[in-house]
Write an enzyme that holds these catalytic residues in place. Sequence first.
Site, PDB file in Angstrom:
ATOM      1  N   HIS A  40       0.810  -1.223   0.000  1.00 44.34           N
ATOM      2  CA  HIS A  40       0.000   0.000   0.000  1.00 44.34           C
ATOM      3  C   HIS A  40       0.839   1.268   0.000  1.00 44.34           C
ATOM      4  O   HIS A  40       0.463   2.268  -0.583  1.00 44.34           O
ATOM      5  CB  HIS A  40      -0.938  -0.024   1.201  1.00 44.34           C
ATOM      6  CG  HIS A  40      -1.963  -1.107   1.103  1.00 44.34           C
ATOM      7  ND1 HIS A  40      -2.388  -1.844   2.169  1.00 44.34           N
ATOM      8  CD2 HIS A  40      -2.621  -1.589   0.035  1.00 44.34           C
ATOM      9  CE1 HIS A  40      -3.273  -2.720   1.769  1.00 44.34           C
ATOM     10  NE2 HIS A  40      -3.434  -2.584   0.476  1.00 44.34           N
ATOM     11  N   GLU A  71     -25.654   8.594 -26.064  1.00 42.11           N
ATOM     12  CA  GLU A  71     -24.982   7.298 -26.138  1.00 42.11           C
ATOM     13  C   GLU A  71     -25.864   6.204 -26.710  1.00 42.11           C
ATOM     14  O   GLU A  71     -25.395   5.097 -26.948  1.00 42.11           O
ATOM     15  CB  GLU A  71     -24.553   6.850 -24.731  1.00 42.11           C
ATOM     16  CG  GLU A  71     -23.669   7.839 -24.011  1.00 42.11           C
ATOM     17  CD  GLU A  71     -23.207   7.330 -22.662  1.00 42.11           C
ATOM     18  OE1 GLU A  71     -22.043   6.941 -22.552  1.00 42.11           O
ATOM     19  OE2 GLU A  71     -24.019   7.330 -21.716  1.00 42.11           O
ATOM     20  N   ASP A  80     -20.001   4.321 -26.022  1.00 47.11           N
ATOM     21  CA  ASP A  80     -21.267   3.606 -25.946  1.00 47.11           C
ATOM     22  C   ASP A  80     -22.094   3.786 -27.203  1.00 47.11           C
ATOM     23  O   ASP A  80     -22.793   2.876 -27.627  1.00 47.11           O
ATOM     24  CB  ASP A  80     -22.062   4.069 -24.714  1.00 47.11           C
ATOM     25  CG  ASP A  80     -21.614   3.331 -23.477  1.00 47.11           C
ATOM     26  OD1 ASP A  80     -21.432   2.099 -23.564  1.00 47.11           O
ATOM     27  OD2 ASP A  80     -21.410   3.968 -22.430  1.00 47.11           O
ATOM     28  N   CYS A  84     -17.048  13.395 -25.708  1.00 49.39           N
ATOM     29  CA  CYS A  84     -16.130  12.959 -24.657  1.00 49.39           C
ATOM     30  C   CYS A  84     -15.781  11.479 -24.737  1.00 49.39           C
ATOM     31  O   CYS A  84     -15.184  10.935 -23.805  1.00 49.39           O
ATOM     32  CB  CYS A  84     -16.689  13.300 -23.278  1.00 49.39           C
ATOM     33  SG  CYS A  84     -18.232  12.438 -22.923  1.00 49.39           S
TER      34      CYS A  84
HETATM   35  C1  PEP Z   1     -18.761   7.002 -23.690  1.00 50.63           C
HETATM   36  O1  PEP Z   1     -19.574   6.064 -23.613  1.00 50.63           O
HETATM   37  O2  PEP Z   1     -18.276   7.413 -24.751  1.00 50.63           O
HETATM   38  C2  PEP Z   1     -18.300   7.669 -22.463  1.00 50.63           C
HETATM   39  C3  PEP Z   1     -17.498   8.709 -22.496  1.00 50.63           C
HETATM   40  O3  PEP Z   1     -18.718   7.113 -21.283  1.00 50.63           O
HETATM   41  P1  PEP Z   1     -18.032   5.823 -20.623  1.00 50.63           P
HETATM   42  O4  PEP Z   1     -16.810   5.471 -21.430  1.00 50.63           O
HETATM   43  O5  PEP Z   1     -17.720   6.227 -19.228  1.00 50.63           O
HETATM   44  O6  PEP Z   1     -19.110   4.796 -20.716  1.00 50.63           O
HETATM   45 MG    MG Z   2     -20.698   5.747 -21.802  1.00 56.41          MG
END
Ligand code: PEP
Ligand code: MG
Length: 837
Positions: free
Chosen positions: A459, A701, A725, A772
């Site tokens: 740890h 998504e 997603d 993102c």
């Molecule tokens: C995505 O699905 O593109 C996303 C940014 O969310 P996660 O990867 O956390 O599912």
């Molecule tokens: Mg996602």
Amino acid sequence: MIGLVLVSHSAILAQGVVEIVEQMVQGRVPLATAGGTDNVDAPIGTDPFKVKAAIDAVYSEDGVVVLIDLGSALMSAETALELLPDERQAHVVLCGAPLVEGAVAAAVRIMTGGSLQEVLDDARAAYAAKNVQLTSLLHLPAEGTAANAAGAAAGAAASAAGPALLLTIVVPNRLGLHARPAARLVSLAAQYDALVTLAHGTRTAAATSMNQVATLGVRQGDLLVVSAAGPQAEDALDAIEALALDNFGDPIVVTEPAAIIAATSEPDDPDELSGVAAAEGIAFGAAFVYRAQLPQVEEIVGADAVHERRRLEQAIAAVTEHLQSVRINMLQRVGASEASIFDAHLLMVRDTDLLQSALQEIELRRVNAEAAWQRAIQAMANRYRALPDPYMARRADDILDVGQRVLRVLSGASQDETGPLLTEAAILVAHELKPSDLARVEPELVLGIITELGSASDHSAILARALGLPAVTGVGPFLGRVENGQILALDGSAGCVWLTPDAEQLAELERKGERWAKERASAKQSAQRPAVMRDGWRILVEANINGPSDVAQALDQGAEGVGLFRTEYLFMDRVTPPSEQEQVETYRAVALRLKGRPLVVRTLDVGGDKPLPYIRSAYEANPFLGQRGLRYSLDRPAVFKPQLRAILRVAAEHPVKLMFPMVSTFDELVLVDALIEEACAELQAEGLPFDDDIARGIMIETPAAVMAADYLARLVDFFSIGTNDLAQYMMAADRSNAAVANLVTAFQPAVIRSIHQVVSAAQKAGIVVSLCGELAGDPRATALLVGLGINELSMSAPSIPAVKARVRQLNLEQSQRLASELLTYESATDVEQRLSE
Ligand code: PEP
Ligand code: MG
């Protein structure tokens, strides 16, 4: 012939059992007793040296079976075992059978020439037989190790709480039931009104005792029999099964900690040592030799048991409270995973087994709380040390660490020894460092760390890395050759230590350190500039983070804010959900570190492949199509509302936006709005400041969200496209299934068209759209995304410098032309080829 040893707190009891046994065997079995202590003032107790003497008296290579009575008798017997030479230890077995019935059954079997296994089986069968008589409904499976374990587990659970239900688990996780999975199991079992017992081979453990569970020594692939009795027995077993199926909460893919490998060749210079490269970086400077001060404990016999008991319980309560605050502090400094070390410490110090051992000492031997606790801790540490798995054996250090805190409180001292470890910058040199030692250092004062003991996976090494401190551990004995103030040097990337570096070596290390620092600095330098295209169009480049500890790295790499804070990591690797206040403190810590830069907090995105072991969920045949993201949260307002309240509260002080994952319908957003209204009304009534006009956004998504983007846009202020997603759901291909990996790419024309459709809907509604998913961090995709109309990209921090550099090479009009062209493509391969040109 096999020998038999009887260990009891009372010399008279031990002698009495011998009397019964001799009725049967008439002096034909080697028998020895270790009853009571030699202390005339406190004769009731057990003494490891007496146990060892009894074993020696009947020792034979055929084996010795040791039977024990209650509580600390086991610890004395285990300590006695350690006092034996290794070759003898292998022939001595501690047997969990009851003293009287077990002794009779074992002696008779020894007399008739039974093997060691048969003797043990008969002794244990005496235990099971008694339970069968007492609980006629008890079910005992037929035979084998699992049967023995099941019998032991069921017997223990059923005798006290009615008939027992059984569950057999093959332990899946790589390190077995080590401290953190054991902590998860113990916390989970405690949530049910059921008496849960675990059996592993011949040993059993109450599932409520962290130390008992961890010292079962369960390794990957071992069979664990879980038995539960009582009103919620079935629910308890279901939950434990779900936890086991979730790899006991451990990551499925565990990267070997020794990315981080000890130097392989032996250096020629005796003052040049090699150890484990535990945390990268170069350091040189004056040594500070840290020697932990162990509290001296004096045994006082004849103490007032009620008073001593109260003192001990109060000291444990004080340590518990302190560890809770240390845990929160570590959470803010380095993140949830590292802070969870202290969850295990909390369960260790509050362990009822440990307390009972100490209380028995107090009550039976009338000793002071310090001596009783010291003895219980030492015995427990020995139990950990005796485990065959070296990782688990090292948890003895954790037990000693928490145990010493209690001793320090009992002695009236501060539990954190004395103040900060270092007062001026130095290389910290120690035999070993415990997590609580590192919790006491100001990272700015630590140039580097060198320890005699330790591995890359312990740890402290984990914490050193998280704190960014260069460290070499496991160097072996060298402290005798180091004085305070002596100039030392270390290379944490190579695992090298120089005890007497000469001017040339220091100059070389300095050069190496400078080169290393320069490389990092130049990568960072241009990354700090904004990403402006050749025609002046600016793209906002932000980071995806998992917690406060990621912010510094994100800013270093040039992040202009956080476009995705995956809050689920705050909920994982722990045993209960974070409270609203803990969440406020974490979100605030992130916002403060961002110093006014934008922060998008995404609400809990669990379910699917990320279940929370401590929250019960129904079995789902297709978890990715089940209760994930927002669906999961809406179904659990007790978890969701505190998170909303925490985000709303922090948004009153900082530029925070709220974002929801995996949205598929308008109705979901209506429900979210109602819950936000409720949270706002509560906060208002409580007089807590909050942002009543927080910007709300959704991840795009699902195909449903793409198709409904026009009307979803009416309810929100921004979209953020999650291409990870989106590709999975748009292509109907599981993102974790290698067989369909060619389908799950955001370069698929269907995904590109989806992005285009979402951007158009957002532009029409006048709301912001960002992206993102992983695609944002791929410089090949930058022109396409910018050309499609995405002005904000959020990605993992290390990708930021390259993407910013790519943006600076582009101009908007050309990018738009490229995007229009690619929207006509029919194949992902063609898209990728064109983007690679
Ligand atoms: C995505 O699905 O593109 C996303 C940014 O969310 P996660 O990867 O956390 O599912
Ligand atoms: Mg996602």
